[in-house]
Design a protein around this motif. Structure first.
Motif, PDB file in Angstrom:
ATOM      1  N   LEU A   4       0.837  -1.195   0.000  1.00  0.00           N
ATOM      2  CA  LEU A   4       0.000   0.000   0.000  1.00  0.00           C
ATOM      3  C   LEU A   4       0.877   1.253   0.000  1.00  0.00           C
ATOM      4  O   LEU A   4       1.851   1.319   0.756  1.00  0.00           O
ATOM      5  CB  LEU A   4      -0.913   0.009   1.232  1.00  0.00           C
ATOM      6  CG  LEU A   4      -1.824  -1.212   1.399  1.00  0.00           C
ATOM      7  CD1 LEU A   4      -2.511  -1.167   2.766  1.00  0.00           C
ATOM      8  CD2 LEU A   4      -2.859  -1.270   0.295  1.00  0.00           C
ATOM      9  N   VAL A   5       0.520   2.226  -0.812  1.00  0.00           N
ATOM     10  CA  VAL A   5       1.267   3.479  -0.887  1.00  0.00           C
ATOM     11  C   VAL A   5       0.290   4.639  -0.782  1.00  0.00           C
ATOM     12  O   VAL A   5      -0.609   4.777  -1.624  1.00  0.00           O
ATOM     13  CB  VAL A   5       2.061   3.575  -2.194  1.00  0.00           C
ATOM     14  CG1 VAL A   5       2.802   4.912  -2.255  1.00  0.00           C
ATOM     15  CG2 VAL A   5       3.050   2.415  -2.315  1.00  0.00           C
ATOM     16  N   GLU A   6       0.495   5.468   0.247  1.00  0.00           N
ATOM     17  CA  GLU A   6      -0.366   6.639   0.440  1.00  0.00           C
ATOM     18  C   GLU A   6       0.243   7.867  -0.225  1.00  0.00           C
ATOM     19  O   GLU A   6       1.458   7.966  -0.377  1.00  0.00           O
ATOM     20  CB  GLU A   6      -0.558   6.948   1.930  1.00  0.00           C
ATOM     21  CG  GLU A   6      -1.072   5.807   2.777  1.00  0.00           C
ATOM     22  CD  GLU A   6       0.030   5.034   3.455  1.00  0.00           C
ATOM     23  OE1 GLU A   6      -0.240   4.382   4.488  1.00  0.00           O
ATOM     24  OE2 GLU A   6       1.183   5.078   2.973  1.00  0.00           O
ATOM     25  N   SER A   7      -0.621   8.812  -0.565  1.00  0.00           N
ATOM     26  CA  SER A   7      -0.171  10.109  -1.085  1.00  0.00           C
ATOM     27  C   SER A   7      -1.246  11.141  -0.786  1.00  0.00           C
ATOM     28  O   SER A   7      -2.378  10.784  -0.439  1.00  0.00           O
ATOM     29  CB  SER A   7       0.105  10.028  -2.588  1.00  0.00           C
ATOM     30  OG  SER A   7      -1.078   9.694  -3.290  1.00  0.00           O
ATOM     31  N   GLY A   8      -0.866  12.423  -0.920  1.00  0.00           N
ATOM     32  CA  GLY A   8      -1.855  13.486  -0.781  1.00  0.00           C
ATOM     33  C   GLY A   8      -1.788  14.267   0.509  1.00  0.00           C
ATOM     34  O   GLY A   8      -2.544  15.221   0.697  1.00  0.00           O
ATOM     35  N   GLY A   9      -0.902  13.888   1.421  1.00  0.00           N
ATOM     36  CA  GLY A   9      -0.790  14.636   2.661  1.00  0.00           C
ATOM     37  C   GLY A   9      -0.160  15.997   2.428  1.00  0.00           C
ATOM     38  O   GLY A   9       0.313  16.310   1.327  1.00  0.00           O
ATOM     39  N   GLY A  10      -0.145  16.829   3.471  1.00  0.00           N
ATOM     40  CA  GLY A  10       0.466  18.141   3.351  1.00  0.00           C
ATOM     41  C   GLY A  10       0.059  19.053   4.481  1.00  0.00           C
ATOM     42  O   GLY A  10      -0.496  18.615   5.490  1.00  0.00           O
ATOM     43  N   LEU A  11       0.361  20.334   4.294  1.00  0.00           N
ATOM     44  CA  LEU A  11       0.044  21.372   5.277  1.00  0.00           C
ATOM     45  C   LEU A  11      -1.145  22.182   4.774  1.00  0.00           C
ATOM     46  O   LEU A  11      -1.154  22.635   3.627  1.00  0.00           O
ATOM     47  CB  LEU A  11       1.262  22.279   5.478  1.00  0.00           C
ATOM     48  CG  LEU A  11       1.068  23.521   6.340  1.00  0.00           C
ATOM     49  CD1 LEU A  11       0.733  23.129   7.771  1.00  0.00           C
ATOM     50  CD2 LEU A  11       2.319  24.384   6.298  1.00  0.00           C
ATOM     51  N   VAL A  12      -2.132  22.358   5.640  1.00  0.00           N
ATOM     52  CA  VAL A  12      -3.330  23.101   5.266  1.00  0.00           C
ATOM     53  C   VAL A  12      -3.813  23.897   6.468  1.00  0.00           C
ATOM     54  O   VAL A  12      -3.573  23.511   7.612  1.00  0.00           O
ATOM     55  CB  VAL A  12      -4.429  22.139   4.749  1.00  0.00           C
ATOM     56  CG1 VAL A  12      -4.891  21.202   5.860  1.00  0.00           C
ATOM     57  CG2 VAL A  12      -5.588  22.883   4.129  1.00  0.00           C
ATOM     58  N   GLN A  13      -4.457  25.008   6.208  1.00  0.00           N
ATOM     59  CA  GLN A  13      -5.014  25.805   7.290  1.00  0.00           C
ATOM     60  C   GLN A  13      -6.324  25.195   7.786  1.00  0.00           C
ATOM     61  O   GLN A  13      -7.012  24.485   7.038  1.00  0.00           O
ATOM     62  CB  GLN A  13      -5.262  27.236   6.825  1.00  0.00           C
ATOM     63  CG  GLN A  13      -3.997  28.054   6.614  1.00  0.00           C
ATOM     64  CD  GLN A  13      -4.286  29.507   6.320  1.00  0.00           C
ATOM     65  OE1 GLN A  13      -5.350  29.844   5.803  1.00  0.00           O
ATOM     66  NE2 GLN A  13      -3.342  30.372   6.651  1.00  0.00           N
ATOM     67  N   ALA A  14      -6.656  25.484   9.015  1.00  0.00           N
ATOM     68  CA  ALA A  14      -7.922  25.016   9.580  1.00  0.00           C
ATOM     69  C   ALA A  14      -9.080  25.466   8.688  1.00  0.00           C
ATOM     70  O   ALA A  14      -9.103  26.602   8.198  1.00  0.00           O
ATOM     71  CB  ALA A  14      -8.105  25.552  10.987  1.00  0.00           C
ATOM     72  N   SER A  21      -4.896   9.582  -1.029  1.00  0.00           N
ATOM     73  CA  SER A  21      -5.067   8.438  -1.920  1.00  0.00           C
ATOM     74  C   SER A  21      -4.232   7.273  -1.424  1.00  0.00           C
ATOM     75  O   SER A  21      -3.167   7.473  -0.835  1.00  0.00           O
ATOM     76  CB  SER A  21      -4.630   8.798  -3.346  1.00  0.00           C
ATOM     77  OG  SER A  21      -5.385   9.853  -3.870  1.00  0.00           O
ATOM     78  N   CYS A  22      -4.718   6.076  -1.668  1.00  0.00           N
ATOM     79  CA  CYS A  22      -3.978   4.872  -1.306  1.00  0.00           C
ATOM     80  C   CYS A  22      -4.028   3.911  -2.487  1.00  0.00           C
ATOM     81  O   CYS A  22      -5.111   3.508  -2.920  1.00  0.00           O
ATOM     82  CB  CYS A  22      -4.584   4.218  -0.073  1.00  0.00           C
ATOM     83  SG  CYS A  22      -3.864   2.615   0.344  1.00  0.00           S
ATOM     84  N   ALA A  23      -2.856   3.570  -2.996  1.00  0.00           N
ATOM     85  CA  ALA A  23      -2.760   2.644  -4.116  1.00  0.00           C
ATOM     86  C   ALA A  23      -2.345   1.275  -3.599  1.00  0.00           C
ATOM     87  O   ALA A  23      -1.339   1.146  -2.894  1.00  0.00           O
ATOM     88  CB  ALA A  23      -1.740   3.159  -5.129  1.00  0.00           C
ATOM     89  N   ALA A  24      -3.139   0.263  -3.947  1.00  0.00           N
ATOM     90  CA  ALA A  24      -2.826  -1.109  -3.567  1.00  0.00           C
ATOM     91  C   ALA A  24      -2.158  -1.815  -4.743  1.00  0.00           C
ATOM     92  O   ALA A  24      -2.570  -1.642  -5.891  1.00  0.00           O
ATOM     93  CB  ALA A  24      -4.094  -1.846  -3.167  1.00  0.00           C
ATOM     94  N   SER A  25      -1.129  -2.599  -4.438  1.00  0.00           N
ATOM     95  CA  SER A  25      -0.367  -3.254  -5.504  1.00  0.00           C
ATOM     96  C   SER A  25      -1.178  -4.299  -6.228  1.00  0.00           C
ATOM     97  O   SER A  25      -0.972  -4.578  -7.400  1.00  0.00           O
ATOM     98  CB  SER A  25       0.894  -3.894  -4.924  1.00  0.00           C
ATOM     99  OG  SER A  25       0.552  -4.864  -3.946  1.00  0.00           O
ATOM    100  N   GLU A  26      -2.145  -4.874  -5.526  1.00  0.00           N
ATOM    101  CA  GLU A  26      -2.961  -5.899  -6.129  1.00  0.00           C
ATOM    102  C   GLU A  26      -4.190  -6.106  -5.279  1.00  0.00           C
ATOM    103  O   GLU A  26      -4.280  -5.651  -4.150  1.00  0.00           O
ATOM    104  CB  GLU A  26      -2.200  -7.216  -6.219  1.00  0.00           C
ATOM    105  CG  GLU A  26      -1.771  -7.760  -4.865  1.00  0.00           C
ATOM    106  CD  GLU A  26      -0.944  -9.008  -4.963  1.00  0.00           C
ATOM    107  OE1 GLU A  26      -0.088  -9.074  -5.851  1.00  0.00           O
ATOM    108  OE2 GLU A  26      -1.157  -9.913  -4.158  1.00  0.00           O
ATOM    109  N   ARG A 114      -3.914  -6.457   8.099  1.00  0.00           N
ATOM    110  CA  ARG A 114      -2.618  -7.100   7.959  1.00  0.00           C
ATOM    111  C   ARG A 114      -1.608  -6.292   7.170  1.00  0.00           C
ATOM    112  O   ARG A 114      -0.408  -6.414   7.371  1.00  0.00           O
ATOM    113  CB  ARG A 114      -2.802  -8.459   7.277  1.00  0.00           C
ATOM    114  CG  ARG A 114      -3.547  -9.484   8.096  1.00  0.00           C
ATOM    115  CD  ARG A 114      -3.542 -10.834   7.416  1.00  0.00           C
ATOM    116  NE  ARG A 114      -4.140 -11.874   8.217  1.00  0.00           N
ATOM    117  CZ  ARG A 114      -4.192 -13.154   7.888  1.00  0.00           C
ATOM    118  NH1 ARG A 114      -3.661 -13.549   6.726  1.00  0.00           N
ATOM    119  NH2 ARG A 114      -4.753 -14.034   8.665  1.00  0.00           N
ATOM    120  N   SER A 115      -2.087  -5.489   6.235  1.00  0.00           N
ATOM    121  CA  SER A 115      -1.171  -4.742   5.370  1.00  0.00           C
ATOM    122  C   SER A 115      -1.286  -3.255   5.672  1.00  0.00           C
ATOM    123  O   SER A 115      -2.403  -2.739   5.820  1.00  0.00           O
ATOM    124  CB  SER A 115      -1.503  -5.000   3.897  1.00  0.00           C
ATOM    125  OG  SER A 115      -1.382  -6.372   3.585  1.00  0.00           O
TER     126      SER A 115
END
Length: 126
Positions: A4-14, A21-26, A114-115
């Motif tokens: 599993l690979v996450e993306s899309g995090g960052g800094l944001v104001q309230a 996003s989370c990409a699963a290999s299979e 598990r993953s």
């Protein structure tokens, strides 16, 4: 195990928004639940939202209901977490998880998953 690979995090104001996003290999036949957990500094990892991979039924932590939306794209083996009206207390590392027991969604416990991905940092400034 599913990678599993996450993306899309960052800094944001309230009050702002982010989409994780989370990409699963299979997609394995045993995967029935996908979820997002988060861990803030000095705190235990906690369930945020989950989705049945077959049913697409969503599950949420009470404090994010009405602000966060989990969704999936089975064709792409992806899940997403749309986060709106973000608050400083949402600041944490967010993890994507996959499991083969639907109890993980109703009980909201990480031991049923598990993953795990490596996590993506979400920081909400006040």
């Amino acid at each position: 195990q599913v990678q599993l690979v996450e993306s899309g995090g960052g800094l944001v104001q309230a009050g702002g928004s982010l989409r994780l996003s989370c990409a699963a290999s299979e997609r394995t036949f045993s995967t029935v639940a996908m979820a997002w957990f988060r861990q803030a500094p000095g705190k235990e990892r906690e369930f945020v939202a989950g989705i049945g991979w077959i049913t697409s039924n969503p599950y949420y932590k009470d404090s994010v209901k009405g602000r966060f939306t989990i969704s999936s794209d089975k064709a792409k083996n992806m899940i997403y977490l749309q986060m709106n009206s973000l608050k400083p207390e949402d600041t944490a590392v967010y993890y994507c998880a996959a499991g083969n027991d639907a109890l993980g969604l109703t009980l909201k416990l990480e031991r049923f998953f598990r993953s795990w991905g490596q996590g993506t940092q979400v920081t909400v400034s006040s």
